[in-house]
Design a protein around this motif. Structure first.
Motif, PDB file in Angstrom:
ATOM      1  N   MET A  92      20.413   9.586  -4.800  1.00 14.87           N
ATOM      2  CA  MET A  92      19.407   9.091  -5.634  1.00 14.87           C
ATOM      3  C   MET A  92      18.327   8.972  -4.563  1.00 14.87           C
ATOM      4  N   PRO A  93      17.024   9.641  -4.616  1.00 14.28           N
ATOM      5  CA  PRO A  93      16.020   9.533  -3.901  1.00 14.28           C
ATOM      6  C   PRO A  93      15.651   7.994  -3.655  1.00 14.28           C
ATOM      7  N   ILE A  94      14.947   7.652  -2.559  1.00  6.13           N
ATOM      8  CA  ILE A  94      14.644   6.468  -2.165  1.00  6.13           C
ATOM      9  C   ILE A  94      13.260   6.540  -1.432  1.00  6.13           C
ATOM     10  N   HIS A  95      12.119   5.949  -1.868  1.00  4.04           N
ATOM     11  CA  HIS A  95      10.997   6.142  -1.562  1.00  4.04           C
ATOM     12  C   HIS A  95      10.418   4.484  -0.830  1.00  4.04           C
ATOM     13  N   ALA A  96       9.684   4.874   0.173  1.00  7.09           N
ATOM     14  CA  ALA A  96       8.879   3.656   0.833  1.00  7.09           C
ATOM     15  C   ALA A  96       7.575   3.547   0.380  1.00  7.09           C
ATOM     16  N   LEU A  97       7.205   2.442  -0.322  1.00  2.00           N
ATOM     17  CA  LEU A  97       5.780   2.476  -0.594  1.00  2.00           C
ATOM     18  C   LEU A  97       5.145   1.182   0.156  1.00  2.00           C
ATOM     19  N   ILE A  98       4.211   1.195   0.928  1.00  5.11           N
ATOM     20  CA  ILE A  98       3.713   0.451   1.747  1.00  5.11           C
ATOM     21  C   ILE A  98       2.137   0.067   1.604  1.00  5.11           C
ATOM     22  N   PRO A  99       1.926  -0.835   0.889  1.00  6.87           N
ATOM     23  CA  PRO A  99       0.621  -1.365   0.559  1.00  6.87           C
ATOM     24  C   PRO A  99      -0.501  -1.652   1.799  1.00  6.87           C
ATOM     25  N   SER A 100      -1.218  -1.017   1.982  1.00 11.27           N
ATOM     26  CA  SER A 100      -2.256  -1.333   3.054  1.00 11.27           C
ATOM     27  C   SER A 100      -3.690  -1.213   2.797  1.00 11.27           C
ATOM     28  N   ALA A 101      -4.071  -1.901   1.963  1.00 15.45           N
ATOM     29  CA  ALA A 101      -5.371  -2.010   1.527  1.00 15.45           C
ATOM     30  C   ALA A 101      -6.155  -3.308   1.519  1.00 15.45           C
ATOM     31  N   GLY A 102      -5.282  -4.196   1.966  1.00 16.70           N
ATOM     32  CA  GLY A 102      -5.847  -5.594   2.243  1.00 16.70           C
ATOM     33  C   GLY A 102      -7.036  -5.686   3.413  1.00 16.70           C
ATOM     34  N   SER A 103      -7.617  -6.890   3.321  1.00 16.79           N
ATOM     35  CA  SER A 103      -8.473  -6.845   4.700  1.00 16.79           C
ATOM     36  C   SER A 103      -8.013  -7.876   5.567  1.00 16.79           C
ATOM     37  N   GLY A 104      -7.050  -8.748   5.218  1.00 17.47           N
ATOM     38  CA  GLY A 104      -6.612  -9.697   6.339  1.00 17.47           C
ATOM     39  C   GLY A 104      -7.547 -10.687   6.520  1.00 17.47           C
ATOM     40  N   THR A 105      -8.170 -11.387   5.821  1.00 19.58           N
ATOM     41  CA  THR A 105      -9.174 -12.395   5.954  1.00 19.58           C
ATOM     42  C   THR A 105      -8.856 -13.675   6.919  1.00 19.58           C
ATOM     43  N   ARG A 106      -7.502 -13.775   6.929  1.00 24.29           N
ATOM     44  CA  ARG A 106      -6.940 -15.031   7.771  1.00 24.29           C
ATOM     45  C   ARG A 106      -6.934 -14.797   9.255  1.00 24.29           C
ATOM     46  N   LEU A 107      -7.108 -13.408   9.462  1.00 27.78           N
ATOM     47  CA  LEU A 107      -7.120 -12.931  10.964  1.00 27.78           C
ATOM     48  C   LEU A 107      -8.397 -12.380  11.496  1.00 27.78           C
ATOM     49  N   PRO A 108      -9.268 -13.154  12.238  1.00 28.79           N
ATOM     50  CA  PRO A 108     -10.496 -12.788  12.785  1.00 28.79           C
ATOM     51  C   PRO A 108     -10.200 -11.428  13.438  1.00 28.79           C
ATOM     52  N   GLY A 109     -11.390 -10.726  13.395  1.00 31.95           N
ATOM     53  CA  GLY A 109     -11.408  -9.416  14.157  1.00 31.95           C
ATOM     54  C   GLY A 109     -12.446  -8.435  13.354  1.00 31.95           C
ATOM     55  N   ASP A 110     -12.731  -7.352  14.009  1.00 32.71           N
ATOM     56  CA  ASP A 110     -13.475  -6.556  13.650  1.00 32.71           C
ATOM     57  C   ASP A 110     -12.964  -5.386  12.655  1.00 32.71           C
ATOM     58  N   ARG A 111     -11.567  -5.354  12.439  1.00 33.56           N
ATOM     59  CA  ARG A 111     -10.997  -4.561  11.581  1.00 33.56           C
ATOM     60  C   ARG A 111      -9.805  -5.345  10.774  1.00 33.56           C
ATOM     61  N   PRO A 112      -9.463  -4.674   9.515  1.00 32.10           N
ATOM     62  CA  PRO A 112      -8.022  -5.258   8.840  1.00 32.10           C
ATOM     63  C   PRO A 112      -6.925  -5.403   9.872  1.00 32.10           C
ATOM     64  N   LYS A 113      -6.096  -6.161   9.539  1.00 31.44           N
ATOM     65  CA  LYS A 113      -5.068  -6.670  10.436  1.00 31.44           C
ATOM     66  C   LYS A 113      -4.123  -5.498  10.553  1.00 31.44           C
ATOM     67  N   GLN A 114      -3.932  -4.546   9.534  1.00 34.97           N
ATOM     68  CA  GLN A 114      -3.048  -3.598   9.394  1.00 34.97           C
ATOM     69  C   GLN A 114      -3.506  -2.456  10.635  1.00 34.97           C
ATOM     70  N   TYR A 115      -4.973  -2.377  11.145  1.00 40.94           N
ATOM     71  CA  TYR A 115      -5.234  -1.596  12.047  1.00 40.94           C
ATOM     72  C   TYR A 115      -5.566  -1.929  13.445  1.00 40.94           C
ATOM     73  N   ARG A 116      -5.437  -3.376  13.526  1.00 46.05           N
ATOM     74  CA  ARG A 116      -5.218  -3.899  14.835  1.00 46.05           C
ATOM     75  C   ARG A 116      -4.216  -3.253  15.871  1.00 46.05           C
ATOM     76  N   ARG A 117      -4.439  -2.975  16.693  1.00 44.53           N
ATOM     77  CA  ARG A 117      -3.493  -2.460  18.028  1.00 44.53           C
ATOM     78  C   ARG A 117      -2.353  -3.500  18.653  1.00 44.53           C
ATOM     79  N   VAL A 118      -1.189  -3.105  18.649  1.00 45.92           N
ATOM     80  CA  VAL A 118      -0.041  -3.774  19.232  1.00 45.92           C
ATOM     81  C   VAL A 118       0.726  -2.916  19.797  1.00 45.92           C
ATOM     82  N   ALA A 119       1.065  -3.158  21.096  1.00 48.32           N
ATOM     83  CA  ALA A 119       2.087  -2.424  21.778  1.00 48.32           C
ATOM     84  C   ALA A 119       1.712  -0.853  21.678  1.00 48.32           C
ATOM     85  N   GLY A 120       0.413  -0.475  21.762  1.00 42.22           N
ATOM     86  CA  GLY A 120      -0.105   0.898  21.966  1.00 42.22           C
ATOM     87  C   GLY A 120      -0.164   1.595  20.577  1.00 42.22           C
ATOM     88  N   ALA A 121      -0.144   0.931  19.590  1.00 40.55           N
ATOM     89  CA  ALA A 121      -0.403   1.770  18.188  1.00 40.55           C
ATOM     90  C   ALA A 121      -1.064   0.529  17.377  1.00 40.55           C
TER      91      ALA A 121
END
Length: 237
Positions: free
Chosen positions: A1-30
């Motif tokens: 049976m196929p298995i799909h991963a779905l990763i919601p990544s549309a949030g703004s991450g307001t509790r983490l200050p910065g110039d971009r949403p937290k999903q686009y902050r860089r850690v460990a080179g990416a």
């Protein structure tokens, strides 16, 4: 049976200050979300990985690795529940079967490992409902008395209480029906929607390392953990 991963990544991450949403902050080179996606791509049991972003999101393609099993869906909504709902509908439109398994995972839980993903799949693939990674509550739980200063008003019993994590694994049609029946404002995770249908998701032991980046200290912790893993992998090579 196929298995799909779905990763919601549309949030703004307001509790983490910065110039971009937290999903686009860089850690460990990416970007945070790139580490998240890589863990699912490195799990051989996952057939497709779909990142659901806000319409017009120009950062996603530059942040994510090119891969045949990875897709980007500009179907994000105003809430997490709406983003997941629209992502599930998109999967159906792309040919996924209503009975396929879907693993929904927070983009900001970038320290998830392929082994943890595989463990959840192994535990839930024959389950009638599905389930989620979670941890028994380890600390004393306090109830706040609201006022000008936060104060502890009571200590609550923690027996039987778990901290929900992701991925959360359910059949596509069951999860979509659960989300469509619920008020998006009341749904904090997929399991809560499933529970409102009278079903009881399986709790599968997770890990303290599978935390969600929410505050600045979380970025530093993720950086240290991901860098340590990378150094260990280089030493083993």
């Amino acid at each position: 049976m196929p298995i799909h991963a779905l990763i919601p990544s549309a949030g703004s991450g307001t509790r983490l200050p910065g110039d971009r949403p937290k999903q686009y902050r860089r850690v460990a080179g990416a970007a945070v979300v790139a580490h998240t996606v890589r863990a699912f791509l490195d799990c051989g049991r996952v057939d497709t990985v779909t990142v659901v972003v806000a319409p017009g999101d120009a950062r996603a393609r530059g942040a994510l690795p090119a891969h045949a099993r990875l897709r980007i869906a500009e179907q994000g909504g105003a809430t997490r529940a709406q983003t997941v709902t629209q992502g599930l509908r998109w999967l159906l439109g792309q040919g996924a079967d209503a009975n396929d398994w879907v693993l929904v995972h927070d983009a900001a839980r970038c320290c998830i490992t392929p082994a943890a993903i595989d463990g959840l799949i192994h535990a839930c693939e024959n389950d009638a409902v599905g389930g989620l990674l979670a941890l028994p509550l380890p600390d004393t739980l306090k109830q706040e008395r609201r006022g000008d200063v936060a104060r502890a008003a009571a200590t609550l019993p923690r027996a039987g209480l778990w901290l929900a994590q992701t991925p959360q694994m359910f059949r596509l049609d069951t999860l979509l029906a659960a989300l469509e029946q619920a008020d998006p404002a009341d749904i904090t995770d997929e399991a809560s929607a499933i529970e409102r249908m009278g079903l009881q998701p399986r709790l599968v032991m997770g890990s303290g390392a599978n935390f969600k980046i929410t505050y600045p200290d979380d970025l530093r912790l993720a950086e240290a953990l991901l860098a340590s893993r990378a150094a260990g992998a280089r030493s083993a090579a």
